[in-house]
Motif scaffolding. Sequence first.
Motif, short mmCIF file in Angstrom:
data_model
loop_
_atom_site.label_atom_id
_atom_site.label_comp_id
_atom_site.label_asym_id
_atom_site.label_seq_id
_atom_site.Cartn_x
_atom_site.Cartn_y
_atom_site.Cartn_z
N LEU A 375 12.33 -6.85 -11.96
CA LEU A 375 12.35 -5.51 -11.37
C LEU A 375 10.93 -4.99 -11.14
CD1 LEU A 375 13.88 -2.99 -10.46
CD2 LEU A 375 14.01 -2.26 -12.84
N ALA A 376 10.05 -5.24 -12.08
CA ALA A 376 8.66 -4.77 -11.93
C ALA A 376 8.00 -5.37 -10.70
CB ALA A 376 7.87 -5.13 -13.19
N LEU A 377 8.22 -6.65 -10.45
CA LEU A 377 7.64 -7.31 -9.27
C LEU A 377 8.22 -6.71 -7.99
CD1 LEU A 377 7.61 -11.06 -10.39
CD2 LEU A 377 5.62 -9.58 -10.00
N ALA A 378 9.53 -6.45 -7.98
CA ALA A 378 10.17 -5.90 -6.78
C ALA A 378 9.66 -4.50 -6.49
CB ALA A 378 11.69 -5.91 -6.96
N VAL A 379 9.54 -3.65 -7.53
CA VAL A 379 9.05 -2.29 -7.32
C VAL A 379 7.59 -2.31 -6.88
CG1 VAL A 379 8.58 -0.08 -8.44
CG2 VAL A 379 10.70 -1.29 -8.93
N THR A 380 6.80 -3.16 -7.48
CA THR A 380 5.38 -3.27 -7.09
C THR A 380 5.26 -3.62 -5.62
OG1 THR A 380 4.70 -3.92 -9.32
CG2 THR A 380 3.23 -4.52 -7.51
N ALA A 381 6.08 -4.55 -5.15
CA ALA A 381 6.04 -4.93 -3.73
C ALA A 381 6.40 -3.76 -2.84
CB ALA A 381 6.99 -6.10 -3.49
N GLU A 382 7.40 -2.98 -3.23
CA GLU A 382 7.78 -1.82 -2.42
C GLU A 382 6.69 -0.75 -2.41
OE1 GLU A 382 10.25 -1.33 -0.48
OE2 GLU A 382 11.51 -3.05 -0.95
N LEU A 383 5.99 -0.59 -3.54
CA LEU A 383 4.96 0.45 -3.62
C LEU A 383 3.81 0.19 -2.65
CD1 LEU A 383 4.72 1.12 -7.47
CD2 LEU A 383 5.98 2.43 -5.74
N GLN A 384 3.57 -1.08 -2.31
CA GLN A 384 2.47 -1.39 -1.40
C GLN A 384 2.72 -0.79 -0.03
OE1 GLN A 384 0.04 -2.80 -3.29
NE2 GLN A 384 1.73 -2.66 -4.78
N GLN A 385 4.02 -0.58 0.31
CA GLN A 385 4.35 0.00 1.62
C GLN A 385 4.35 1.53 1.59
OE1 GLN A 385 7.69 -1.97 3.76
NE2 GLN A 385 8.17 -2.85 1.75
N LEU A 386 4.38 2.10 0.38
CA LEU A 386 4.56 3.54 0.24
C LEU A 386 3.26 4.25 -0.11
CD1 LEU A 386 7.96 3.49 -1.69
CD2 LEU A 386 7.60 3.98 0.73
#
Length: 553
Positions: A375-386
Amino acid sequence: MLLTLTLRNFVIVRELELEFRQGLTVLTGETGAGKSILIDALGLLLGDRADAGVVRQGAERAELAARFAIAGLAPAQGWLADNELAGDDADELLLRRVIDSNGKSRAWINGAQATLAQLKELGETLVEIHGQHEHQSLLKTDAQRDLLDAYAGTVAPTRDLGSVYRDWRRMADELAAAEANADAFEAERERLQWQLDEVAALGFTAAEWPELQAEHKRLNHAASLIDGVQSSLSALADGDENCQGWIASVNSRLAELADYDAGVNEAQELLAGAEAQLAEAINALRHYADRLELDPERLQEVETRMDAVFRMARKYRVEPEQLPQKLAAWQTRLGELGGSAGLDALRAGVVQAEARYRKQAGELSALRRAAADKLALAVTAELQQLALAGSRFEIALNTLDKPAAYGLEQIEFRVANHASAPAKAMARIASGGELSRISLALQVITSQLTGAPTLIFDEVDVGIGGRVAEIVGRLLAELGSSRQVLCITHLPQVAACGANHLQVSKSQDAHGVASQIAALDAPARIEEIARMLGGVEITDTTRKHAAEMLAGG
Protein backbone atom coordinates in the motif's frame (compact mmCIF):
# COMPACT_ATOMS: atom_id res chain seq x y z
CA MET A 1 -25.17 0.41 -9.89
CA LEU A 2 -27.56 3.21 -8.97
CA LEU A 3 -30.23 3.68 -11.66
CA THR A 4 -32.72 6.17 -10.22
CA LEU A 5 -33.22 8.26 -7.10
CA THR A 6 -36.64 9.70 -6.22
CA LEU A 7 -37.17 12.30 -3.47
CA ARG A 8 -40.36 13.93 -2.20
CA ASN A 9 -40.52 16.61 0.51
CA PHE A 10 -36.93 15.95 1.53
CA VAL A 11 -35.17 18.93 3.21
CA ILE A 12 -35.63 21.66 0.56
CA VAL A 13 -36.55 19.31 -2.30
CA ARG A 14 -40.25 19.24 -3.19
CA GLU A 15 -40.13 16.49 -5.78
CA LEU A 16 -37.22 15.11 -7.74
CA GLU A 17 -36.49 12.06 -9.87
CA LEU A 18 -32.97 11.51 -11.19
CA GLU A 19 -31.54 8.93 -13.54
CA PHE A 20 -27.90 7.88 -13.27
CA ARG A 21 -25.48 6.33 -15.73
CA GLN A 22 -22.22 4.40 -15.69
CA GLY A 23 -18.93 6.31 -15.50
CA LEU A 24 -18.02 9.51 -13.64
CA THR A 25 -20.99 11.78 -12.84
CA VAL A 26 -20.12 15.18 -11.38
CA LEU A 27 -22.48 17.31 -9.29
CA THR A 28 -21.83 21.04 -9.19
CA GLY A 29 -23.67 24.13 -8.03
CA GLU A 30 -23.31 27.33 -6.07
CA THR A 31 -22.56 27.20 -2.36
CA GLY A 32 -25.73 26.56 -0.38
CA ALA A 33 -27.63 25.11 -3.33
CA GLY A 34 -27.88 21.76 -1.61
CA LYS A 35 -25.27 19.58 -3.32
CA SER A 36 -25.04 17.32 -0.27
CA ILE A 37 -28.78 16.50 -0.41
CA LEU A 38 -28.17 13.58 -2.76
CA ILE A 39 -25.52 12.12 -0.43
CA ASP A 40 -27.76 12.58 2.60
CA ALA A 41 -30.69 10.91 0.83
CA LEU A 42 -28.60 7.92 -0.24
CA GLY A 43 -27.21 7.67 3.28
CA LEU A 44 -30.73 7.38 4.69
CA LEU A 45 -31.65 4.75 2.10
CA LEU A 46 -28.53 2.83 3.11
CA GLY A 47 -29.34 2.73 6.82
CA ASP A 48 -28.35 6.08 8.36
CA ARG A 49 -30.50 7.28 11.26
CA ALA A 50 -33.08 9.96 10.49
CA ASP A 51 -34.85 12.70 12.40
CA ALA A 52 -37.79 14.97 11.72
CA GLY A 53 -35.45 17.69 10.41
CA VAL A 54 -35.16 15.97 7.02
CA VAL A 55 -38.88 16.48 6.32
CA ARG A 56 -39.59 19.57 4.22
CA GLN A 57 -41.22 22.30 6.27
CA GLY A 58 -45.00 22.01 6.14
CA ALA A 59 -45.02 18.42 4.81
CA GLU A 60 -46.26 15.37 6.72
CA ARG A 61 -43.51 13.05 5.56
CA ALA A 62 -40.43 12.73 3.39
CA GLU A 63 -40.33 9.87 0.87
CA LEU A 64 -37.13 8.47 -0.65
CA ALA A 65 -36.59 5.64 -3.11
CA ALA A 66 -33.63 4.29 -5.06
CA ARG A 67 -33.46 1.64 -7.76
CA PHE A 68 -30.26 -0.34 -8.35
CA ALA A 69 -29.13 -2.71 -11.08
CA ILE A 70 -27.67 -5.80 -9.39
CA ALA A 71 -27.22 -8.20 -12.30
CA GLY A 72 -23.99 -10.10 -11.65
CA LEU A 73 -23.58 -8.52 -8.20
CA ALA A 74 -23.25 -11.75 -6.21
CA PRO A 75 -22.86 -10.19 -2.71
CA ALA A 76 -26.14 -8.24 -3.01
CA GLN A 77 -28.05 -11.10 -4.64
CA GLY A 78 -26.74 -13.55 -2.06
CA TRP A 79 -27.74 -11.26 0.81
CA LEU A 80 -31.24 -10.82 -0.61
CA ALA A 81 -31.64 -14.59 -1.03
CA ASP A 82 -30.39 -15.31 2.50
CA ASN A 83 -32.84 -12.79 3.96
CA GLU A 84 -35.73 -13.82 1.68
CA LEU A 85 -35.98 -10.29 0.26
CA ALA A 86 -35.33 -10.92 -3.43
CA GLY A 87 -37.75 -9.11 -5.76
CA ASP A 88 -39.68 -10.31 -8.78
CA ASP A 89 -36.88 -9.02 -11.02
CA ALA A 90 -33.65 -10.66 -9.81
CA ASP A 91 -31.56 -8.08 -11.68
CA GLU A 92 -33.00 -5.01 -9.94
CA LEU A 93 -33.40 -3.84 -6.37
CA LEU A 94 -35.71 -1.20 -4.92
CA LEU A 95 -35.05 0.56 -1.62
CA ARG A 96 -37.67 2.85 -0.11
CA ARG A 97 -37.86 4.87 3.08
CA VAL A 98 -40.46 7.17 4.63
CA ILE A 99 -39.69 9.60 7.48
CA ASP A 100 -42.69 11.18 9.24
CA SER A 101 -42.69 14.73 10.57
CA ASN A 102 -42.59 13.30 14.11
CA GLY A 103 -39.28 11.57 13.34
CA LYS A 104 -40.62 8.03 12.94
CA SER A 105 -39.17 6.08 10.05
CA ARG A 106 -40.09 3.02 7.99
CA ALA A 107 -38.06 1.21 5.35
CA TRP A 108 -38.69 -1.37 2.63
CA ILE A 109 -36.49 -3.63 0.52
CA ASN A 110 -38.21 -4.82 -2.67
CA GLY A 111 -41.57 -3.96 -1.10
CA ALA A 112 -40.99 -5.91 2.13
CA GLN A 113 -40.59 -3.98 5.38
CA ALA A 114 -36.98 -3.95 6.60
CA THR A 115 -34.87 -2.73 9.53
CA LEU A 116 -32.13 -0.09 9.43
CA ALA A 117 -29.59 -2.82 10.20
CA GLN A 118 -30.73 -4.70 7.10
CA LEU A 119 -30.48 -1.54 4.97
CA LYS A 120 -26.95 -0.98 6.24
CA GLU A 121 -25.83 -4.57 5.59
CA LEU A 122 -27.25 -4.55 2.08
CA GLY A 123 -25.99 -1.02 1.42
CA GLU A 124 -22.39 -2.06 2.03
CA THR A 125 -22.63 -4.27 -1.07
CA LEU A 126 -24.04 -1.43 -3.20
CA VAL A 127 -22.40 1.91 -2.41
CA GLU A 128 -19.22 3.22 -0.82
CA ILE A 129 -19.19 6.87 0.28
CA HIS A 130 -16.00 8.89 0.80
CA GLY A 131 -16.62 12.12 2.70
CA GLN A 132 -14.77 15.41 2.39
CA HIS A 133 -13.52 15.22 5.98
CA GLU A 134 -12.05 11.72 5.80
CA HIS A 135 -8.52 13.11 5.71
CA GLN A 136 -9.06 14.33 9.29
CA SER A 137 -9.83 10.81 10.52
CA LEU A 138 -6.57 9.61 8.91
CA LEU A 139 -4.72 11.29 11.78
CA LYS A 140 -6.24 8.80 14.21
CA THR A 141 -4.35 5.56 14.76
CA ASP A 142 -7.53 3.49 14.91
CA ALA A 143 -8.62 4.77 11.49
CA GLN A 144 -5.17 4.05 10.06
CA ARG A 145 -5.30 0.46 11.37
CA ASP A 146 -8.82 -0.04 10.01
CA LEU A 147 -7.79 1.20 6.57
CA LEU A 148 -4.75 -1.09 6.46
CA ASP A 149 -6.81 -4.06 7.61
CA ALA A 150 -9.39 -3.36 4.90
CA TYR A 151 -6.63 -3.21 2.28
CA ALA A 152 -4.91 -6.34 3.63
CA GLY A 153 -8.14 -8.33 3.90
CA THR A 154 -7.51 -8.83 7.61
CA VAL A 155 -10.72 -7.39 9.04
CA ALA A 156 -12.08 -10.84 9.93
CA PRO A 157 -8.75 -12.14 11.38
CA THR A 158 -8.54 -8.98 13.52
CA ARG A 159 -12.07 -9.55 14.80
CA ASP A 160 -11.27 -13.21 15.55
CA LEU A 161 -8.08 -12.17 17.35
CA GLY A 162 -10.11 -9.84 19.55
CA SER A 163 -12.24 -12.78 20.67
CA VAL A 164 -9.14 -14.88 21.45
CA TYR A 165 -7.62 -11.94 23.34
CA ARG A 166 -10.72 -11.48 25.48
CA ASP A 167 -10.79 -15.20 26.35
CA TRP A 168 -7.14 -15.03 27.37
CA ARG A 169 -7.61 -11.94 29.53
CA ARG A 170 -10.74 -13.38 31.17
CA MET A 171 -8.85 -16.55 32.10
CA ALA A 172 -5.89 -14.49 33.34
CA ASP A 173 -8.19 -12.36 35.50
CA GLU A 174 -9.80 -15.49 36.96
CA LEU A 175 -6.36 -16.92 37.76
CA ALA A 176 -5.26 -13.68 39.40
CA ALA A 177 -8.45 -13.58 41.50
CA ALA A 178 -7.99 -17.24 42.45
CA GLU A 179 -4.37 -16.72 43.47
CA ALA A 180 -5.25 -13.61 45.48
CA ASN A 181 -7.99 -15.52 47.32
CA ALA A 182 -6.43 -18.97 47.31
CA ASP A 183 -8.18 -20.18 50.46
CA ALA A 184 -11.64 -19.09 49.32
CA PHE A 185 -10.94 -20.44 45.83
CA GLU A 186 -9.92 -23.84 47.16
CA ALA A 187 -12.90 -23.93 49.53
CA GLU A 188 -15.32 -23.20 46.67
CA ARG A 189 -13.69 -25.81 44.45
CA GLU A 190 -13.83 -28.48 47.18
CA ARG A 191 -17.45 -27.61 47.98
CA LEU A 192 -18.43 -27.91 44.33
CA GLN A 193 -16.61 -31.20 43.97
CA TRP A 194 -18.32 -32.59 47.09
CA GLN A 195 -21.76 -31.46 45.86
CA LEU A 196 -21.09 -32.93 42.44
CA ASP A 197 -20.06 -36.27 43.89
CA GLU A 198 -23.12 -36.37 46.15
CA VAL A 199 -25.68 -35.57 43.45
CA ALA A 200 -23.92 -37.66 40.80
CA ALA A 201 -24.02 -40.67 43.18
CA LEU A 202 -27.79 -40.42 43.16
CA GLY A 203 -27.73 -41.29 39.46
CA PHE A 204 -30.86 -39.25 38.85
CA THR A 205 -31.98 -37.96 35.45
CA ALA A 206 -34.72 -35.51 34.52
CA ALA A 207 -36.51 -38.22 32.51
CA GLU A 208 -36.69 -40.54 35.53
CA TRP A 209 -38.90 -38.29 37.65
CA PRO A 210 -42.15 -38.45 35.62
CA GLU A 211 -41.63 -42.23 35.24
CA LEU A 212 -41.32 -42.62 39.03
CA GLN A 213 -44.42 -40.54 39.62
CA ALA A 214 -46.49 -42.57 37.15
CA GLU A 215 -45.31 -45.90 38.56
CA HIS A 216 -45.93 -44.78 42.13
CA LYS A 217 -49.48 -43.71 41.29
CA ARG A 218 -50.19 -47.08 39.64
CA LEU A 219 -48.67 -49.19 42.45
CA ASN A 220 -50.26 -47.09 45.18
CA HIS A 221 -53.72 -47.63 43.67
CA ALA A 222 -53.24 -51.24 42.57
CA ALA A 223 -56.03 -52.56 44.83
CA SER A 224 -58.50 -50.01 43.51
CA LEU A 225 -57.46 -50.78 39.94
CA ILE A 226 -57.93 -54.55 40.42
CA ASP A 227 -61.33 -54.11 42.04
CA GLY A 228 -62.50 -51.65 39.40
CA VAL A 229 -61.38 -53.83 36.48
CA GLN A 230 -63.04 -56.98 37.94
CA SER A 231 -66.35 -55.21 38.57
CA SER A 232 -66.21 -53.78 35.06
CA LEU A 233 -65.63 -57.22 33.55
CA SER A 234 -68.51 -58.62 35.63
CA ALA A 235 -70.90 -55.99 34.32
CA LEU A 236 -69.72 -56.35 30.75
CA ALA A 237 -69.27 -60.11 30.38
CA ASP A 238 -68.72 -62.25 33.49
CA GLY A 239 -71.87 -61.57 35.59
CA ASP A 240 -75.08 -63.57 35.43
CA GLU A 241 -76.63 -60.66 33.64
CA ASN A 242 -74.15 -58.71 31.54
CA CYS A 243 -74.04 -56.21 28.72
CA GLN A 244 -72.53 -58.61 26.22
CA GLY A 245 -75.37 -61.09 26.70
CA TRP A 246 -78.08 -58.45 26.50
CA ILE A 247 -76.69 -56.93 23.29
CA ALA A 248 -76.26 -60.37 21.71
CA SER A 249 -79.88 -61.24 22.58
CA VAL A 250 -81.24 -57.97 21.16
CA ASN A 251 -79.13 -58.34 18.05
CA SER A 252 -80.39 -61.88 17.47
CA ARG A 253 -84.05 -60.78 17.89
CA LEU A 254 -83.57 -57.91 15.41
CA ALA A 255 -82.04 -60.28 12.88
CA GLU A 256 -85.24 -62.35 13.04
CA LEU A 257 -87.40 -59.24 12.64
CA ALA A 258 -85.43 -58.21 9.58
CA ASP A 259 -87.03 -61.09 7.73
CA TYR A 260 -90.37 -59.27 8.11
CA ASP A 261 -89.17 -55.69 7.49
CA ALA A 262 -85.80 -54.51 6.20
CA GLY A 263 -86.35 -51.23 8.06
CA VAL A 264 -84.69 -52.68 11.15
CA ASN A 265 -81.47 -53.52 9.25
CA GLU A 266 -79.80 -50.20 10.08
CA ALA A 267 -80.33 -50.62 13.82
CA GLN A 268 -79.24 -54.26 13.65
CA GLU A 269 -76.03 -53.35 11.82
CA LEU A 270 -75.19 -50.65 14.37
CA LEU A 271 -75.73 -53.11 17.22
CA ALA A 272 -73.52 -55.64 15.46
CA GLY A 273 -70.78 -53.02 15.38
CA ALA A 274 -71.33 -52.19 19.04
CA GLU A 275 -71.13 -55.91 19.88
CA ALA A 276 -67.77 -56.17 18.11
CA GLN A 277 -66.35 -53.10 19.88
CA LEU A 278 -67.63 -54.38 23.22
CA ALA A 279 -65.83 -57.68 22.63
CA GLU A 280 -62.57 -55.77 21.93
CA ALA A 281 -63.01 -53.70 25.11
CA ILE A 282 -63.59 -56.85 27.18
CA ASN A 283 -60.51 -58.47 25.65
CA ALA A 284 -58.38 -55.39 26.44
CA LEU A 285 -59.59 -55.35 30.06
CA ARG A 286 -58.76 -59.06 30.50
CA HIS A 287 -55.21 -58.49 29.22
CA TYR A 288 -54.82 -55.49 31.55
CA ALA A 289 -56.21 -57.53 34.49
CA ASP A 290 -53.63 -60.26 33.84
CA ARG A 291 -50.82 -57.72 34.35
CA LEU A 292 -52.30 -56.16 37.48
CA GLU A 293 -51.02 -57.35 40.80
CA LEU A 294 -50.38 -56.03 44.28
CA ASP A 295 -46.59 -55.47 44.61
CA PRO A 296 -45.89 -53.85 48.00
CA GLU A 297 -42.16 -54.52 47.68
CA ARG A 298 -41.88 -52.59 44.43
CA LEU A 299 -44.07 -49.84 45.88
CA GLN A 300 -41.64 -49.59 48.80
CA GLU A 301 -38.69 -49.38 46.39
CA VAL A 302 -40.31 -46.59 44.39
CA GLU A 303 -41.23 -44.63 47.52
CA THR A 304 -37.69 -45.02 48.89
CA ARG A 305 -36.24 -43.74 45.59
CA MET A 306 -38.63 -40.79 45.47
CA ASP A 307 -37.83 -39.95 49.09
CA ALA A 308 -34.09 -39.89 48.31
CA VAL A 309 -34.67 -37.56 45.37
CA PHE A 310 -36.97 -35.31 47.43
CA ARG A 311 -34.39 -35.03 50.23
CA MET A 312 -31.62 -34.13 47.79
CA ALA A 313 -33.82 -31.55 46.06
CA ARG A 314 -34.83 -29.96 49.38
CA LYS A 315 -31.19 -29.83 50.44
CA TYR A 316 -30.26 -27.73 47.41
CA ARG A 317 -33.57 -25.82 47.27
CA VAL A 318 -34.71 -26.91 43.83
CA GLU A 319 -37.54 -28.97 42.40
CA PRO A 320 -36.66 -32.67 41.89
CA GLU A 321 -36.68 -32.39 38.09
CA GLN A 322 -34.19 -29.45 38.33
CA LEU A 323 -31.44 -31.49 40.01
CA PRO A 324 -29.75 -32.44 36.69
CA GLN A 325 -29.61 -28.72 35.72
CA LYS A 326 -28.03 -27.90 39.07
CA LEU A 327 -25.47 -30.63 38.50
CA ALA A 328 -24.59 -29.23 35.05
CA ALA A 329 -24.17 -25.70 36.47
CA TRP A 330 -21.80 -26.99 39.15
CA GLN A 331 -19.79 -28.88 36.54
CA THR A 332 -19.46 -25.71 34.45
CA ARG A 333 -18.33 -23.65 37.42
CA LEU A 334 -15.87 -26.31 38.57
CA GLY A 335 -14.42 -26.33 35.05
CA GLU A 336 -13.92 -22.56 35.26
CA LEU A 337 -12.04 -23.13 38.53
CA GLY A 338 -9.72 -25.66 36.94
CA GLY A 339 -11.65 -28.81 37.72
CA SER A 340 -10.13 -31.27 40.13
CA ALA A 341 -6.65 -29.96 39.31
CA GLY A 342 -7.43 -26.49 40.70
CA LEU A 343 -4.94 -23.64 40.28
CA ASP A 344 -2.48 -25.72 38.26
CA ALA A 345 -5.13 -26.31 35.60
CA LEU A 346 -6.02 -22.60 35.54
CA ARG A 347 -2.36 -21.68 35.07
CA ALA A 348 -2.01 -24.17 32.24
CA GLY A 349 -5.18 -22.81 30.61
CA VAL A 350 -3.84 -19.24 30.72
CA VAL A 351 -0.55 -20.35 29.15
CA GLN A 352 -2.42 -22.13 26.34
CA ALA A 353 -4.72 -19.14 25.76
CA GLU A 354 -1.75 -16.76 25.54
CA ALA A 355 0.06 -19.08 23.14
CA ARG A 356 -3.05 -19.23 20.93
CA TYR A 357 -3.31 -15.43 20.97
CA ARG A 358 0.37 -14.87 20.13
CA LYS A 359 0.26 -17.38 17.28
CA GLN A 360 -2.73 -15.68 15.65
CA ALA A 361 -1.35 -12.21 16.39
CA GLY A 362 1.96 -13.15 14.74
CA GLU A 363 0.17 -14.38 11.63
CA LEU A 364 -1.87 -11.16 11.53
CA SER A 365 1.30 -9.05 11.86
CA ALA A 366 2.87 -10.81 8.89
CA LEU A 367 -0.18 -10.16 6.72
CA ARG A 368 -0.28 -6.51 7.78
CA ARG A 369 3.43 -6.05 7.13
CA ALA A 370 3.21 -7.39 3.58
CA ALA A 371 0.12 -5.27 2.83
CA ALA A 372 1.69 -2.15 4.40
CA ASP A 373 4.68 -2.30 2.05
CA LYS A 374 2.41 -2.79 -0.98
CA LEU A 375 0.00 0.00 0.00
CA ALA A 376 2.83 2.42 0.80
CA LEU A 377 4.35 1.93 -2.66
CA ALA A 378 0.98 2.44 -4.36
CA VAL A 379 0.21 5.64 -2.42
CA THR A 380 3.71 6.99 -3.03
CA ALA A 381 3.24 6.48 -6.78
CA GLU A 382 -0.08 8.34 -6.71
CA LEU A 383 1.40 11.23 -4.71
CA GLN A 384 3.90 11.95 -7.49
CA GLN A 385 0.95 12.97 -9.68
CA LEU A 386 -0.70 15.10 -6.99
CA ALA A 387 1.90 17.90 -6.74
CA LEU A 388 3.81 15.96 -4.09
CA ALA A 389 6.69 14.83 -6.29
CA GLY A 390 9.51 13.33 -4.25
CA SER A 391 7.18 12.63 -1.31
CA ARG A 392 7.25 9.20 0.20
CA PHE A 393 4.46 7.45 2.07
CA GLU A 394 5.30 4.79 4.65
CA ILE A 395 3.33 2.62 7.04
CA ALA A 396 5.09 1.70 10.30
CA LEU A 397 4.06 -1.21 12.51
CA ASN A 398 5.14 -0.08 15.98
CA THR A 399 5.38 -2.89 18.52
CA LEU A 400 3.15 -2.29 21.54
CA ASP A 401 4.44 -2.53 25.09
CA LYS A 402 1.50 -4.81 25.88
CA PRO A 403 -0.57 -7.01 23.56
CA ALA A 404 -3.96 -5.55 22.59
CA ALA A 405 -7.22 -6.95 21.28
CA TYR A 406 -6.31 -5.76 17.76
CA GLY A 407 -2.78 -7.22 17.74
CA LEU A 408 0.83 -6.72 18.74
CA GLU A 409 1.42 -3.44 16.88
CA GLN A 410 0.03 0.04 16.41
CA ILE A 411 -0.24 1.29 12.84
CA GLU A 412 1.26 4.68 12.00
CA PHE A 413 1.06 6.45 8.64
CA ARG A 414 4.22 8.44 7.90
CA VAL A 415 5.21 10.92 5.20
CA ALA A 416 8.55 12.22 3.95
CA ASN A 417 8.31 15.56 2.10
CA HIS A 418 11.22 14.76 -0.21
CA ALA A 419 13.32 11.76 -1.15
CA SER A 420 16.18 12.32 1.34
CA ALA A 421 13.99 13.33 4.30
CA PRO A 422 13.16 10.84 7.04
CA ALA A 423 9.50 9.84 7.19
CA LYS A 424 7.63 11.28 10.14
CA ALA A 425 4.17 10.75 11.56
CA MET A 426 1.61 12.21 9.15
CA ALA A 427 -0.05 14.21 11.94
CA ARG A 428 3.21 16.13 12.52
CA ILE A 429 4.30 16.89 8.99
CA ALA A 430 1.37 17.06 6.56
CA SER A 431 -0.53 20.29 5.91
CA GLY A 432 -4.28 20.40 5.33
CA GLY A 433 -3.87 20.40 1.55
CA GLU A 434 -1.34 17.59 1.67
CA LEU A 435 -3.63 15.57 3.92
CA SER A 436 -6.52 15.89 1.48
CA ARG A 437 -4.32 14.69 -1.38
CA ILE A 438 -2.96 11.75 0.63
CA SER A 439 -6.50 10.89 1.63
CA LEU A 440 -7.63 11.02 -2.01
CA ALA A 441 -4.76 8.77 -3.09
CA LEU A 442 -5.69 6.26 -0.38
CA GLN A 443 -9.36 6.39 -1.32
CA VAL A 444 -8.70 5.85 -5.02
CA ILE A 445 -6.42 2.88 -4.31
CA THR A 446 -8.64 1.20 -1.70
CA SER A 447 -11.78 1.86 -3.75
CA GLN A 448 -10.37 -0.36 -6.48
CA LEU A 449 -10.53 -3.26 -4.01
CA THR A 450 -14.07 -2.84 -2.77
CA GLY A 451 -16.90 -4.85 -4.25
CA ALA A 452 -19.36 -1.91 -4.19
CA PRO A 453 -20.28 -1.00 -7.78
CA THR A 454 -21.05 2.65 -6.92
CA LEU A 455 -18.50 5.02 -5.39
CA ILE A 456 -19.39 8.50 -4.13
CA PHE A 457 -16.84 11.21 -3.42
CA ASP A 458 -18.17 14.19 -1.46
CA GLU A 459 -15.87 17.18 -2.19
CA VAL A 460 -12.70 15.15 -1.56
CA ASP A 461 -10.87 17.68 -3.76
CA VAL A 462 -11.00 20.42 -1.11
CA GLY A 463 -7.65 22.18 -0.73
CA ILE A 464 -6.30 21.52 -4.22
CA GLY A 465 -6.47 23.34 -7.53
CA GLY A 466 -4.77 24.02 -10.85
CA ARG A 467 -2.85 21.15 -12.43
CA VAL A 468 -3.43 18.92 -9.39
CA ALA A 469 -7.19 19.37 -9.72
CA GLU A 470 -6.96 18.26 -13.35
CA ILE A 471 -5.03 15.14 -12.31
CA VAL A 472 -7.61 14.40 -9.62
CA GLY A 473 -10.36 14.67 -12.21
CA ARG A 474 -8.57 12.25 -14.49
CA LEU A 475 -8.03 9.82 -11.61
CA LEU A 476 -11.74 9.84 -10.85
CA ALA A 477 -12.60 9.47 -14.55
CA GLU A 478 -10.22 6.51 -14.78
CA LEU A 479 -11.95 4.96 -11.78
CA GLY A 480 -15.26 5.60 -13.57
CA SER A 481 -14.18 3.49 -16.53
CA SER A 482 -14.88 0.35 -14.49
CA ARG A 483 -17.28 1.64 -11.82
CA GLN A 484 -20.09 4.11 -11.35
CA VAL A 485 -18.55 7.17 -9.69
CA LEU A 486 -20.45 10.19 -8.34
CA CYS A 487 -18.41 13.20 -7.28
CA ILE A 488 -19.59 16.44 -5.69
CA THR A 489 -17.02 19.07 -6.65
CA HIS A 490 -16.41 22.80 -6.70
CA LEU A 491 -13.46 22.56 -9.10
CA PRO A 492 -14.02 23.17 -12.85
CA GLN A 493 -11.02 20.95 -13.67
CA VAL A 494 -12.69 17.98 -11.95
CA ALA A 495 -16.14 18.80 -13.33
CA ALA A 496 -14.77 18.86 -16.89
CA CYS A 497 -13.66 15.22 -16.55
CA GLY A 498 -17.16 13.91 -15.92
CA ALA A 499 -18.95 11.72 -18.41
CA ASN A 500 -22.23 13.02 -16.97
CA HIS A 501 -22.95 16.35 -15.29
CA LEU A 502 -25.70 17.24 -12.80
CA GLN A 503 -26.23 20.83 -11.68
CA VAL A 504 -27.77 21.66 -8.31
CA SER A 505 -29.61 24.95 -7.99
CA LYS A 506 -31.89 26.68 -5.52
CA SER A 507 -34.87 28.95 -6.08
CA GLN A 508 -37.52 30.67 -3.99
CA ASP A 509 -41.20 31.25 -4.63
CA ALA A 510 -44.36 31.77 -2.64
CA HIS A 511 -44.09 28.26 -1.24
CA GLY A 512 -40.53 28.75 0.04
CA VAL A 513 -37.02 27.69 -0.95
CA ALA A 514 -36.62 24.65 -3.19
CA SER A 515 -33.62 22.78 -4.56
CA GLN A 516 -33.49 21.27 -8.04
CA ILE A 517 -31.02 18.97 -9.75
CA ALA A 518 -30.88 18.87 -13.53
CA ALA A 519 -28.82 16.90 -16.06
CA LEU A 520 -26.81 19.25 -18.30
CA ASP A 521 -26.36 18.92 -22.05
CA ALA A 522 -23.18 20.08 -23.81
CA PRO A 523 -24.05 23.81 -24.07
CA ALA A 524 -25.30 23.91 -20.50
CA ARG A 525 -22.11 22.21 -19.31
CA ILE A 526 -20.04 24.96 -20.97
CA GLU A 527 -22.06 27.60 -19.11
CA GLU A 528 -21.67 25.78 -15.78
CA ILE A 529 -17.91 25.26 -16.17
CA ALA A 530 -17.61 28.90 -17.21
CA ARG A 531 -19.49 29.93 -14.07
CA MET A 532 -17.13 27.86 -11.96
CA LEU A 533 -14.14 29.47 -13.72
CA GLY A 534 -15.27 33.07 -13.90
CA GLY A 535 -17.60 33.67 -10.99
CA VAL A 536 -20.39 36.24 -11.32
CA GLU A 537 -19.63 37.60 -14.80
CA ILE A 538 -19.30 35.00 -17.53
CA THR A 539 -17.43 36.22 -20.63
CA ASP A 540 -16.79 34.69 -24.03
CA THR A 541 -13.25 34.06 -22.88
CA THR A 542 -14.36 31.97 -19.93
CA ARG A 543 -16.82 30.11 -22.16
CA LYS A 544 -14.04 29.35 -24.61
CA HIS A 545 -11.81 28.18 -21.76
CA ALA A 546 -14.66 26.00 -20.45
CA ALA A 547 -15.19 24.45 -23.89
CA GLU A 548 -11.46 23.70 -24.16
CA MET A 549 -11.48 22.06 -20.73
CA LEU A 550 -14.44 19.87 -21.66
CA ALA A 551 -12.78 18.90 -24.93
CA GLY A 552 -9.60 18.00 -23.04
CA GLY A 553 -11.49 16.13 -20.28
